[in-house]
Design an enzyme around this catalytic site. Structure first.
Site, PDB file in Angstrom:
ATOM      1  N   ASP A   1      64.128 -39.814  63.587  1.00 12.95           N
ATOM      2  CA  ASP A   1      64.241 -40.002  62.135  1.00 12.95           C
ATOM      3  C   ASP A   1      63.588 -38.862  61.371  1.00 12.95           C
ATOM      4  O   ASP A   1      62.663 -38.239  61.894  1.00 12.95           O
ATOM      5  CB  ASP A   1      63.396 -41.229  61.782  1.00 12.95           C
ATOM      6  CG  ASP A   1      64.229 -42.361  61.291  1.00 12.95           C
ATOM      7  OD1 ASP A   1      65.449 -42.270  61.367  1.00 12.95           O
ATOM      8  OD2 ASP A   1      63.621 -43.342  60.826  1.00 12.95           O
ATOM      9  N   LYS A   5      68.062 -39.900  57.840  1.00 15.83           N
ATOM     10  CA  LYS A   5      68.952 -40.379  56.782  1.00 15.83           C
ATOM     11  C   LYS A   5      68.122 -40.648  55.530  1.00 15.83           C
ATOM     12  O   LYS A   5      68.015 -41.761  55.033  1.00 15.83           O
ATOM     13  CB  LYS A   5      69.726 -41.610  57.200  1.00 15.83           C
ATOM     14  CG  LYS A   5      68.934 -42.614  58.014  1.00 15.83           C
ATOM     15  CD  LYS A   5      69.721 -43.861  58.290  1.00 15.83           C
ATOM     16  CE  LYS A   5      70.881 -43.667  59.223  1.00 15.83           C
ATOM     17  NZ  LYS A   5      72.158 -43.526  58.592  1.00 15.83           N
ATOM     18  N   MET A  34      60.602 -47.332  49.346  1.00 15.89           N
ATOM     19  CA  MET A  34      61.787 -46.687  48.747  1.00 15.89           C
ATOM     20  C   MET A  34      61.907 -47.036  47.262  1.00 15.89           C
ATOM     21  O   MET A  34      63.015 -47.233  46.755  1.00 15.89           O
ATOM     22  CB  MET A  34      63.070 -47.120  49.497  1.00 15.89           C
ATOM     23  CG  MET A  34      63.079 -46.688  50.937  1.00 15.89           C
ATOM     24  SD  MET A  34      64.361 -47.489  51.917  1.00 15.89           S
ATOM     25  CE  MET A  34      63.598 -49.041  52.359  1.00 15.89           C
TER      26      MET A  34
HETATM   27  N1  SAH Z   1      60.068 -48.046  59.148  1.00 12.23           N
HETATM   28  C1  SAH Z   1      59.245 -47.432  58.137  1.00 12.23           C
HETATM   29  C2  SAH Z   1      59.854 -47.548  56.763  1.00 12.23           C
HETATM   30  C3  SAH Z   1      61.158 -46.787  56.617  1.00 12.23           C
HETATM   31  S1  SAH Z   1      61.848 -46.949  55.016  1.00 12.23           S
HETATM   32  C4  SAH Z   1      57.845 -48.055  58.189  1.00 12.23           C
HETATM   33  O1  SAH Z   1      57.659 -49.098  58.833  1.00 12.23           O
HETATM   34  O2  SAH Z   1      56.932 -47.491  57.601  1.00 12.23           O
HETATM   35  C5  SAH Z   1      61.320 -45.456  54.256  1.00 12.23           C
HETATM   36  C6  SAH Z   1      60.256 -45.742  53.225  1.00 12.23           C
HETATM   37  O3  SAH Z   1      59.026 -46.049  53.859  1.00 12.23           O
HETATM   38  C7  SAH Z   1      59.932 -44.560  52.338  1.00 12.23           C
HETATM   39  O4  SAH Z   1      60.849 -44.437  51.270  1.00 12.23           O
HETATM   40  C8  SAH Z   1      58.568 -44.942  51.843  1.00 12.23           C
HETATM   41  O5  SAH Z   1      58.641 -45.949  50.852  1.00 12.23           O
HETATM   42  C9  SAH Z   1      57.956 -45.583  53.080  1.00 12.23           C
HETATM   43  N2  SAH Z   1      57.186 -44.622  53.878  1.00 12.23           N
HETATM   44  C10 SAH Z   1      57.415 -44.256  55.138  1.00 12.23           C
HETATM   45  N3  SAH Z   1      56.468 -43.399  55.577  1.00 12.23           N
HETATM   46  C11 SAH Z   1      55.621 -43.230  54.554  1.00 12.23           C
HETATM   47  C12 SAH Z   1      54.428 -42.488  54.379  1.00 12.23           C
HETATM   48  N4  SAH Z   1      53.907 -41.739  55.351  1.00 12.23           N
HETATM   49  N5  SAH Z   1      53.805 -42.557  53.176  1.00 12.23           N
HETATM   50  C13 SAH Z   1      54.290 -43.324  52.183  1.00 12.23           C
HETATM   51  N6  SAH Z   1      55.417 -44.046  52.299  1.00 12.23           N
HETATM   52  C14 SAH Z   1      56.068 -44.012  53.469  1.00 12.23           C
END
Ligand code: SAH
Length: 267
Positions: free
Chosen positions: A41, A63, A176
């Site tokens: 990813d 994506k 998001m």
């Molecule tokens: N599976 C991931 C989430 C994926 S959706 C998880 O469990 O963290 C993608 C969203 O996750 C981003 O738009 C943001 O809102 C959040 N996100 C993922 N990594 C991040 C990070 N390091 N810092 C802040 N937000 C994060």
């Protein structure tokens, strides 16, 4: 499938955590090390891939919202083809694979193709991000619980019930949500949440680019713009934001003054 042959190929859906490679689980590190093919990813911190073997093939199939992205069916086909060819396949996702990671859809597709699926949970950004600024997502003095919610509804779907969430008393951790912040704030206030409710924005948590800010709900959109807080970011809304040490400093917060990363702050 209920009766899988003993040597049914397995695909591993692995959570890479939010950034800092020390937040990777030992199981994730081992699974990555053993992989022949890694479908990665765009939210996965590049340092996590240092665990991969030098001979592993890494395919970037990110994506990111709004950008051209790899078709989900293509991702399924590659995973199925490689696993059927005897490759050890790892699908590596930021955070936890089953929290807004399409892990459920991918697991379904793999199982339908007759493959086994193993999930290696990761630390989700929605919990680890707030924690990085000393913000607990639950705290019995402030809230009975936390809701992990998407700010970016699937096309054609209604999205979260913001009125119900506004009235829930839960900490809202919104993934998001940056691009939709204006709509989210309006919907929450229309649903009955006070515009004075504390809020935090945490961008690129647990990476060297981490930045964060706190404000009240009505100031969320301006704060995001003024501070240039970019995706990936989490919005945290609820009384529990008061527990974050930054909250007490917010009235004196000017420009980038309090936007130190926790890594710097810890030194
Ligand atoms: N599976 C991931 C989430 C994926 S959706 C998880 O469990 O963290 C993608 C969203 O996750 C981003 O738009 C943001 O809102 C959040 N996100 C993922 N990594 C991040 C990070 N390091 N810092 C802040 N937000 C994060």
């Amino acid at each position: 499938m209920s009766h899988l042959a003993p040597h049914t190929p397995t695909v591993h859906l692995v959570g890479a955590g939010p950034g800092d490679p020390e937040l990777l689980t030992l199981k994730a590190a081992r699974t990555i090390k053993e992989a022949d093919v890694i479908l990665c990813d765009d939210l996965v911190d590049p340092r996590v891939l240092e665990h991969a073997s030098a001979t592993a093939r890494v395919l970037y199939v990110g994506k990111r919202g709004g950008c051209p992205s790899t078709d989900q069916r293509f991702i399924h086909l590659v995973m199925i083809r490689e696993a059927m060819n005897g490759m050890k396949v790892v699908r590596l996702k930021g955070g936890d694979p089953f929290v807004f990671g399409r892990g459920g859809e991918e697991a379904d597709a793999l199982r339908q193709a007759g493959l086994q699926v193993q999930v290696v949970s990761g630390l989700t950004a929605g919990l680890a991000g707030p924690a990085s600024i000393g913000l607990p997502t639950t705290d019995r003095r402030h809230t009975p619980g936390v809701a992990l919610v998407t700010g970016h509804a699937k096309e054609g779907s209604k999205g979260p019930n913001w009125t119900a969430l506004a009235q829930s008393g839960l900490t809202l951790v919104i993934y998001m949500g940056v691009a939709r912040a204006e709509h989210i704030v309006q919907a929450l206030v229309a649903g009955g949440l006070s515009p004075e409710t504390p809020a935090a924005i945490i961008s690129a948590a647990h990476t060297p680019q981490q930045r964060q800010a706190v404000c009240v709900l009505s100031g969320l959109v301006n704060t995001i713009a003024e501070q240039g807080l970019l995706s990936p970011a989490l919005l945290v809304i609820g009384d529990v934001v008061r527990v974050a040490p930054m909250w007490g400093k917010r009235s004196t917060q000017v420009g980038l003054k309090f936007l130190e990363t926790p890594h710097t702050a810890a030194r």
